[in-house]
Design an enzyme around this catalytic site. Structure first.
Site, short mmCIF file in Angstrom:
data_model
loop_
_atom_site.label_atom_id
_atom_site.label_comp_id
_atom_site.label_asym_id
_atom_site.label_seq_id
_atom_site.Cartn_x
_atom_site.Cartn_y
_atom_site.Cartn_z
N HIS A 1 5.41 1.97 14.18
CA HIS A 1 3.98 2.01 14.46
C HIS A 1 3.68 3.28 15.24
O HIS A 1 4.47 3.68 16.09
CB HIS A 1 3.54 0.78 15.27
CG HIS A 1 2.07 0.56 15.21
ND1 HIS A 1 1.19 1.19 16.05
CD2 HIS A 1 1.32 -0.20 14.37
CE1 HIS A 1 -0.03 0.83 15.74
NE2 HIS A 1 0.01 0.00 14.73
N ASP B 1 2.60 -6.22 9.81
CA ASP B 1 2.75 -6.47 8.37
C ASP B 1 4.08 -7.09 8.00
O ASP B 1 4.26 -7.52 6.86
CB ASP B 1 2.59 -5.14 7.61
CG ASP B 1 1.18 -4.63 7.73
OD1 ASP B 1 0.26 -5.39 7.40
OD2 ASP B 1 0.99 -3.49 8.17
N1 ACO Z 1 11.53 3.42 8.22
C1 ACO Z 1 12.37 4.45 8.49
N2 ACO Z 1 12.09 5.45 9.35
C2 ACO Z 1 10.89 5.41 9.97
C3 ACO Z 1 9.98 4.36 9.76
C4 ACO Z 1 10.33 3.35 8.85
N3 ACO Z 1 9.50 2.33 8.61
N4 ACO Z 1 8.88 4.59 10.50
C5 ACO Z 1 9.09 5.72 11.16
N5 ACO Z 1 10.31 6.24 10.83
C6 ACO Z 1 10.95 7.43 11.41
C7 ACO Z 1 10.39 8.70 10.81
O1 ACO Z 1 11.13 9.12 9.68
C8 ACO Z 1 10.53 9.66 11.98
O2 ACO Z 1 11.88 10.04 12.06
P1 ACO Z 1 12.25 11.54 12.63
O3 ACO Z 1 11.75 11.56 14.05
O4 ACO Z 1 13.72 11.62 12.51
O5 ACO Z 1 11.52 12.50 11.74
C9 ACO Z 1 10.23 8.78 13.20
O6 ACO Z 1 10.61 7.46 12.79
C10 ACO Z 1 8.78 8.79 13.63
O7 ACO Z 1 7.99 8.42 12.51
P2 ACO Z 1 6.59 9.02 12.15
O8 ACO Z 1 6.44 9.08 10.66
O9 ACO Z 1 6.35 10.27 12.91
O10 ACO Z 1 5.67 7.88 12.71
P3 ACO Z 1 4.14 7.77 12.45
O11 ACO Z 1 3.55 7.36 13.73
O12 ACO Z 1 3.57 8.99 11.82
O13 ACO Z 1 4.01 6.63 11.34
C11 ACO Z 1 3.99 4.48 10.39
C12 ACO Z 1 3.79 5.29 11.66
C13 ACO Z 1 3.11 5.07 9.25
C14 ACO Z 1 3.54 3.07 10.64
C15 ACO Z 1 5.48 4.52 9.99
O14 ACO Z 1 6.26 3.93 11.00
C16 ACO Z 1 5.75 3.86 8.64
O15 ACO Z 1 5.63 4.51 7.60
N6 ACO Z 1 6.10 2.54 8.63
C17 ACO Z 1 6.30 1.82 7.40
C18 ACO Z 1 4.97 1.43 6.80
C19 ACO Z 1 4.28 0.33 7.59
O16 ACO Z 1 4.89 -0.68 7.95
N7 ACO Z 1 2.98 0.52 7.84
C20 ACO Z 1 2.17 -0.46 8.58
C21 ACO Z 1 1.74 0.13 9.87
S1 ACO Z 1 0.90 -1.01 10.87
C22 ACO Z 1 -0.64 -1.12 10.24
O17 ACO Z 1 -1.22 -0.26 9.67
C23 ACO Z 1 -1.24 -2.35 10.38
#
Ligand code: ACO
Length: 429
Positions: free
Chosen positions: A306, A363
């Protein structure tokens, strides 16, 4: 409050004021930055950018705190109901008994779609995604209430909110019926909000859908937990559309489109699709974790991570408990629950996820609960949208009601060609 000074090599230093919120959150007000120095800030994904001041929802991602109008989500989920929470978000206070009754009556009176609007459904192919229908139908709804779209500063917010909150549920249920080729089922006035949603989806003309009180209650909890989440992607979309002076229906329609994406409200559908792949042997749990960690793969562990929560998502914790109750009441088991627990267990102990503070989000369990109730996957984001609607309305109003608000218009750092001449077609390679 103190100021912050930014030092520049090629222009004079600038002192910028610090603003502090009621929960002591601090931000540097950069309103004068460009006019004074020529610089803008660059913050892709807006991870450090406060786009507004808002008094609706407080979220502390480090401590796992979520409060609507100051009231903790745990208390609202335990003691309130979705319609009361909607009124709280939109009007700022828990309603009096009299006000709560009046708002509930307005919802009941406005639950039916105009009969002509029903015919719009015939224009969609039977396999349309319900989020596409929802967004289109909410925009179409505005054509039936021109008075509510006339002024930017809406006079009758209560009526507009009641129409939207009541009819989004009817539209959602009718889209489901349309894809199944079943007749539309009308709402029953004495039913509660969530009960009517399930009734309109699952009853048939010859067979009334009977549902356990705990299941109605679970759906109501899910809607409460989704009702607002400050400046997330869809809410920021609603606010941006509102900033142009667009009407409430147009802004909500845009918010629904933003919510549809798998990184946002579409994640509940994506979680169950991922778990199903594992169940059907197309993916195994270890491979799934490896792929999520692989920087050369764009695969993500859906339902994990998140932007704001870096410790735990309080909504996910409530939903995890709710899932146990729902399966108990329904006397059902689902192999996906075991897979979800296994994935969660591995991820929570894997340094990759631990170091990045990646925890189950709202989710991760909501789709599993909705599946147990019989809701199909493509309707999961629709339930999210129904839940998020009061928050969107509150945010639209916060923008529309503010005489000082300006149109949202971010800037950019241009990285394209510098000036070059037009080349006639016969001279192009
Ligand atoms: N699986 C694997 N790696 C992940 C995940 C994941 N679900 N989420 C984040 N990461 C990693 C990224 O690759 C990144 O790694 P790095 O630092 O080595 O590059 C690090 O964690 C930070 O991630 P960001 O993409 O910068 O986080 P951001 O805040 O931009 O994205 C998000 C948040 C979109 C929710 C992301 O965690 C994700 O894609 N999760 C899966 C989709 C999901 O469950 N979405 C629902 C969100 S809640 C909502 O909207 C109600």
């Amino acid at each position: 409050m103190e100021n912050v000074t930014i030092k520049f090599e090629d222009s004079s230093d600038i002192e910028l004021p610090v603003v502090e919120g009621t929960e002591k959150e601090r931000g540097i007000d950069i309103t004068e930055l460009r006019s004074e120095t020529g610089y803008i800030t660059l913050d892709p994904g807006y991870g450090n950018t406060g786009s507004c001041e808002s008094s609706i929802t407080y979220l502390n991602g480090e401590k796992g705190v979520l409060r609507y109008r100051g009231i903790p989500i745990e208390q609202l989920a335990e003691k309130s109901n979705f319609i009361e929470v909607a009124d709280l978000l939109i009007n700022g206070e828990l309603p009096s008994k009299e006000r709560r009754g009046r708002f509930a009556a307005l919802l009941t009176d406005n639950a039916l779609l105009h009969e002509n609007l029903k015919h719009h459904f015939e224009g969609f192919p039977w396999n349309s995604h319900p989020m596409a229908m929802l967004s289109a139908m909410v925009n179409a709804l505005s054509c039936y209430y021109p008075v509510l779209t006339l002024t930017h500063r809406l006079q009758d917010l209560e009526m507009a909110a009641a129409i939207l909150i009541s009819q989004i549920r009817t539209i959602a249920a009718f889209s489901y019926k349309m894809t199944r080729g079943e007749p539309f089922i009308y709402p029953i006035p004495k039913h509660t909000y969530s009960e009517n949603l399930l009734h309109m989806m699952f009853s048939l003309p010859h067979e009334h859908y009977e549902v356990h009180d705990d299941i109605k209650h679970a759906v109501d909890r899910i809607l409460i937990l989704h009702a607002d989440h400050e400046q997330n992607c869809s809410t920021s979309t609603v606010r941006m559309v509102a900033s142009s002076g667009a009407n409430l229906f147009a802004a909500i329609s845009a918010g629904i489109s933003a919510l549809w994406g798998p990184l946002h409200g579409g994640a509940n559908q994506a979680v169950v699709e991922m778990l199903l792949k594992i169940h059907k042997g197309k993916l195994d749990v270890k491979k799934c974790i490896e792929m999520a960690k692989d920087k050369d793969s764009n695969f993500r562990l859906m339902g994990f991570g998140h932007r704001v929560y870096k410790n735990f998502d309080p909504r996910a914790q409530i939903l995890k408990g709710l899932a146990v109750k729902v399966f108990d009441v329904l006397k059902k088991t689902d192999p996906l629950v075991e897979i979800a627990r296994e994935l969660e267990g591995i991820a929570l102990n894997d340094p990759y996820f631990v170091e990045r503070n990646l925890y189950p989000n709202v989710d991760f369990y909501s789709g599993i609960i909705l599946r147990a109730i019989g809701v199909p996957k493509n309707m999961f984001p629709v339930f999210f949208a129904i839940g998020r609607l009061p928050g969107w309305i509150a945010h639209w109003h916060e923008v529309a009601d503010n005489i000082h608000s300006r149109i949202d218009r971010p800037r950019q750092i241009y990285t394209g060609y510098t000036e070059r001449p037009y080349v006639p077609i016969e001279k192009r390679s």
